[in-house]
Design a protein around this motif. Structure first.
Motif, PDB file in Angstrom:
ATOM      1  N   THR A 110       0.838  -1.209   0.000  1.00  7.66           N
ATOM      2  CA  THR A 110       0.000   0.000   0.000  1.00  7.66           C
ATOM      3  C   THR A 110       0.871   1.256   0.000  1.00  7.66           C
ATOM      4  O   THR A 110       0.600   2.218  -0.733  1.00  7.66           O
ATOM      5  N   ALA A 114       1.250   4.127  -3.075  1.00 11.93           N
ATOM      6  CA  ALA A 114       1.088   5.568  -2.885  1.00 11.93           C
ATOM      7  C   ALA A 114       2.309   6.333  -3.373  1.00 11.93           C
ATOM      8  O   ALA A 114       2.195   7.392  -4.004  1.00 11.93           O
ATOM      9  N   GLU A 119      -1.258   6.152  -6.230  1.00  9.94           N
ATOM     10  CA  GLU A 119      -2.545   5.866  -5.611  1.00  9.94           C
ATOM     11  C   GLU A 119      -2.727   6.720  -4.353  1.00  9.94           C
ATOM     12  O   GLU A 119      -1.782   6.951  -3.609  1.00  9.94           O
ATOM     13  N   VAL A 121      -3.626   7.605  -0.719  1.00  9.98           N
ATOM     14  CA  VAL A 121      -3.713   6.965   0.592  1.00  9.98           C
ATOM     15  C   VAL A 121      -3.934   8.060   1.634  1.00  9.98           C
ATOM     16  O   VAL A 121      -3.110   8.966   1.766  1.00  9.98           O
ATOM     17  N   ARG A 125      -4.962   5.595   6.760  1.00  7.60           N
ATOM     18  CA  ARG A 125      -4.208   4.427   6.305  1.00  7.60           C
ATOM     19  C   ARG A 125      -2.711   4.611   6.518  1.00  7.60           C
ATOM     20  O   ARG A 125      -1.994   3.643   6.775  1.00  7.60           O
ATOM     21  N   TRP A 126      -2.221   5.868   6.414  1.00 10.27           N
ATOM     22  CA  TRP A 126      -0.820   6.101   6.749  1.00 10.27           C
ATOM     23  C   TRP A 126      -0.564   5.787   8.218  1.00 10.27           C
ATOM     24  O   TRP A 126       0.497   5.228   8.577  1.00 10.27           O
ATOM     25  N   MET A 280      -6.669  -1.387   7.519  1.00  8.72           N
ATOM     26  CA  MET A 280      -6.385  -0.784   6.220  1.00  8.72           C
ATOM     27  C   MET A 280      -7.317  -1.346   5.151  1.00  8.72           C
ATOM     28  O   MET A 280      -7.857  -0.604   4.329  1.00  8.72           O
ATOM     29  N   GLU A 284     -10.044   0.838   3.056  1.00  4.96           N
ATOM     30  CA  GLU A 284     -10.073   0.843   1.593  1.00  4.96           C
ATOM     31  C   GLU A 284     -11.458   0.462   1.082  1.00  4.96           C
ATOM     32  O   GLU A 284     -11.974   1.055   0.134  1.00  4.96           O
TER      33      GLU A 284
END
Length: 299
Positions: A110, A114, A119, A121, A125-126, A280, A284
């Motif tokens: 992921t 990014a 993509e 993020v 999610r970070w 995560m 998503e």
């Protein structure tokens, strides 16, 4: 309530993870008798043979020009590097420890998507990715007894495996799955052949070792095919978190089959990594649903 397709997909994913874990257990079993190069050579040759038999039977449509696809070449290289690192690490550390660190792979993929594929993020999610990396630090415990060279090697395997998965997204759509897996298997086999002498030379394997590697090769091939079936059966957002069942399989095999012992830090760190990964996937899925709802025309 999840539909039957999602339940079948989840079951297939769990079976795929069991196959990967069984292969890893076989590698761990023979690692005391063979070096990394020999294991990769023998298992890779067996896997290539299995793939070749299936390709001969199924006759997938492909052209030699597909082998010149840069994304496929990059994926193949990364697959070989990841295999070298992970097989070597399995000879140096317990299966459950190595598998625990490998659970960070979806988080790294992921992050890579990014940073390199553009993509989007979000900050949540970070935070999940950061929490997952903290979990890995708990597992390897820098400065403590859990920190070894083998831990760093597994981290290297995570990074190269993530690059492999990112490269897979760029492979031309028409490339058959058997071509992709076949190219990787040949690369692993050749890499193993080149590493046999530098890593200690050839040792004639006994029947038990050959049987273990043959079973591992069959499980590896089955796991890859089952994984593909799982991803094509149901909703990815529902099925993907079942990747983490590989940790349960690895712990079970390590404790029952290989006689390994777990410590508290492995359990805590693994829990953090898995929780971060599951969140995560949940995030998503939620964002995907919100985007789809926003794109629906007003009635």
């Amino acid at each position: 309530m999840p539909d039957n397709r999602n339940l079948r997909g989840a079951l297939l994913m769990a079976l795929a993870m069991a196959g990967f874990s069984l292969n890893d257990a076989m590698v761990r079993l023979v690692a005391a008798h063979m070096n990394t190069g020999q294991i990769m050579l023998l298992r890779g040759a067996m896997t290539t043979l299995i793939i070749g038999l299936f390709a001969w039977r199924m006759k997938p449509a492909f052209s030699p020009s597909m082998l010149r696809d840069r994304a496929l070449m990059l994926r193949t290289l990364c697959e070989a590097l990841a295999a070298i690192a992970y097989v070597h690490a399995l000879g140096l550390m317990p299966l459950s420890n190595a598998a625990s660190i490998m659970q960070a792979l979806p988080l790294v993929v992921t992050m890579g998507a990014a940073l390199f594929l553009g993509e989007k993020v979000g900050w949540r999610r970070w935070l999940a990715i950061s929490a997952g990396f903290c979990g890995v630090l708990v597992i390897i415990r820098p400065g403590g007894n859990g920190f070894t060279v083998a831990s760093l090697i597994v981290i290297g395997s995570v990074l190269t495996a993530a690059a492999r998965d990112l490269a897979t997204k760029r492979i031309m759509p028409g490339a058959p799955t058997l071509l992709v897996s076949g190219a990787a298997s040949v690369a692993v086999t050749v890499s193993g052949a080149l590493l046999v002498e530098p890593m200690g030379g050839w040792r004639t394997p006994d029947v038990t070792d050959l049987a273990a590697l043959g079973f591992g090769a069959l499980m590896l091939f089955t796991a890859y095919q089952t994984l593909i079936m799982a991803m094509r059966t149901g909703d990815i957002s529902f099925i993907a978190p079942f990747r983490y069942t590989s940790l349960l399989w690895s712990i079970l095999l390590g404790v029952v089959f290989l006689g390994e012992r777990l410590d508290m830090w492995i359990i805590i760190g693994s829990g953090i990594v898995v929780a971060a990964g599951v969140y995560m996937f949940y995030r998503e899925n939620r964002l995907r649903r919100l985007t789809a709802a926003a794109s629906q025309p007003l009635s």
